[in-house]
Design a protein around this motif. Structure first.
Motif, mmCIF file in Angstrom:
data_model
loop_
_atom_site.group_PDB
_atom_site.id
_atom_site.type_symbol
_atom_site.label_atom_id
_atom_site.label_comp_id
_atom_site.label_asym_id
_atom_site.label_seq_id
_atom_site.Cartn_x
_atom_site.Cartn_y
_atom_site.Cartn_z
ATOM 1 N N GLN A 58 -1.855 11.019 -7.084
ATOM 2 C CA GLN A 58 -2.887 11.460 -6.130
ATOM 3 C C GLN A 58 -2.562 11.052 -4.696
ATOM 4 O OE1 GLN A 58 -3.733 9.411 -8.848
ATOM 5 N NE2 GLN A 58 -4.182 11.148 -10.179
ATOM 6 N N ARG A 82 3.919 6.011 -5.380
ATOM 7 C CA ARG A 82 3.989 6.065 -6.848
ATOM 8 C C ARG A 82 2.803 6.779 -7.472
ATOM 9 N NH1 ARG A 82 5.660 -0.136 -6.996
ATOM 10 N NH2 ARG A 82 7.877 0.095 -6.618
ATOM 11 N N SER A 83 1.762 7.009 -6.689
ATOM 12 C CA SER A 83 0.540 7.593 -7.219
ATOM 13 C C SER A 83 0.609 9.122 -7.205
ATOM 14 C CB SER A 83 -0.654 7.139 -6.365
ATOM 15 O OG SER A 83 -1.789 7.918 -6.648
ATOM 16 N N CYS A 125 2.432 1.847 -3.390
ATOM 17 C CA CYS A 125 1.423 2.354 -4.332
ATOM 18 C C CYS A 125 1.138 3.832 -4.085
ATOM 19 C CB CYS A 125 0.132 1.551 -4.223
ATOM 20 S SG CYS A 125 0.236 -0.124 -4.875
ATOM 21 N N ILE A 126 1.025 4.202 -2.818
ATOM 22 C CA ILE A 126 0.766 5.596 -2.467
ATOM 23 C C ILE A 126 1.913 6.483 -2.935
ATOM 24 C CG2 ILE A 126 0.611 7.196 -0.510
ATOM 25 C CD1 ILE A 126 -1.014 4.971 0.947
ATOM 26 N N ALA A 175 -3.571 4.559 -2.768
ATOM 27 C CA ALA A 175 -3.385 3.192 -3.248
ATOM 28 C C ALA A 175 -4.639 2.754 -3.984
ATOM 29 C CB ALA A 175 -3.118 2.253 -2.076
ATOM 30 N N PRO A 176 -4.518 1.788 -4.909
ATOM 31 C CA PRO A 176 -5.717 1.234 -5.538
ATOM 32 C C PRO A 176 -6.668 0.679 -4.465
ATOM 33 C CG PRO A 176 -3.761 0.504 -6.702
ATOM 34 C CD PRO A 176 -3.296 1.201 -5.457
ATOM 35 N N LYS A 214 0.831 -1.202 0.000
ATOM 36 C CA LYS A 214 0.000 0.000 0.000
ATOM 37 C C LYS A 214 0.870 1.258 0.000
ATOM 38 C CE LYS A 214 -3.539 2.293 2.785
ATOM 39 N NZ LYS A 214 -4.431 2.160 3.943
ATOM 40 N N ARG A 247 -5.901 -4.800 -10.619
ATOM 41 C CA ARG A 247 -6.476 -3.447 -10.696
ATOM 42 C C ARG A 247 -7.629 -3.412 -11.699
ATOM 43 N NH1 ARG A 247 -1.227 0.471 -9.828
ATOM 44 N NH2 ARG A 247 -0.417 -0.750 -8.102
#
Length: 144
Positions: A34, A31-32, A28-29, A37-38, A25, A97
């Motif tokens: 926004q 790399r995002s 992902c955060i 995480a997905p 998680k 995803r």
């Protein structure tokens, strides 16, 4: 294996899953754009932690089971196995995803879809297994 030990080991495995999926998680955060995480990466992390403590709660009810050792193991194991199957499906959706709501029609799995009857049967079995297994242990607590 006793029901109590099964619950404890399951709690440990779910907790470790929660810790490891927390790393997933976080990555992902980071790399995002926004900073999120997905959906199913987040759900996997949270439910793994929740189910760890749910297993400990089940373990607290094991001594009150009205069943013999084998029946008590099944009463505790069935909900835990459904917890594990749920986390597994969340991991699959997190990796693929493919959806942000696995119960929204059409029921997506990767590039394909699942038949509504399959989802219905799984959900009815999950509900019966989780509630039924715990209900047996809870009845024992009331009787004690």
């Amino acid at each position: 294996m006793t029901a109590s030990k099964f619950c404890l080991i399951a709690a440990g495995l779910f907790f470790m899953s929660g810790l490891l999926t927390g790393i997933w998680k976080f990555l992902c955060i980071m790399r995002s754009p926004q900073g999120v995480a997905p959906t199913y990466v987040d759900i996997t992390h949270r439910t793994s932690l929740m189910y760890a403590f749910s297993c400990l709660l089940l373990r607290e009810f094991v001594p009150y089971s009205p069943l013999d050792a084998r029946g008590t193991l099944w009463a505790a194991a069935v909900p835990i196995l459904f917890f594990a199957s749920a986390v597994f499906t969340y991991i699959v959706h997190g990796v693929l995803r493919d959806t942000d709501n696995q119960l929204q029609r059409p029921f997506r799995l990767g590039n394909g879809t699942l038949k509504p009857a399959l989802i219905w049967v799984y959900m009815v079995a999950l509900i019966a297994g989780e509630i039924g297994g715990f209900a047996i242990l809870l009845v024992g607590a009331f009787q004690a």
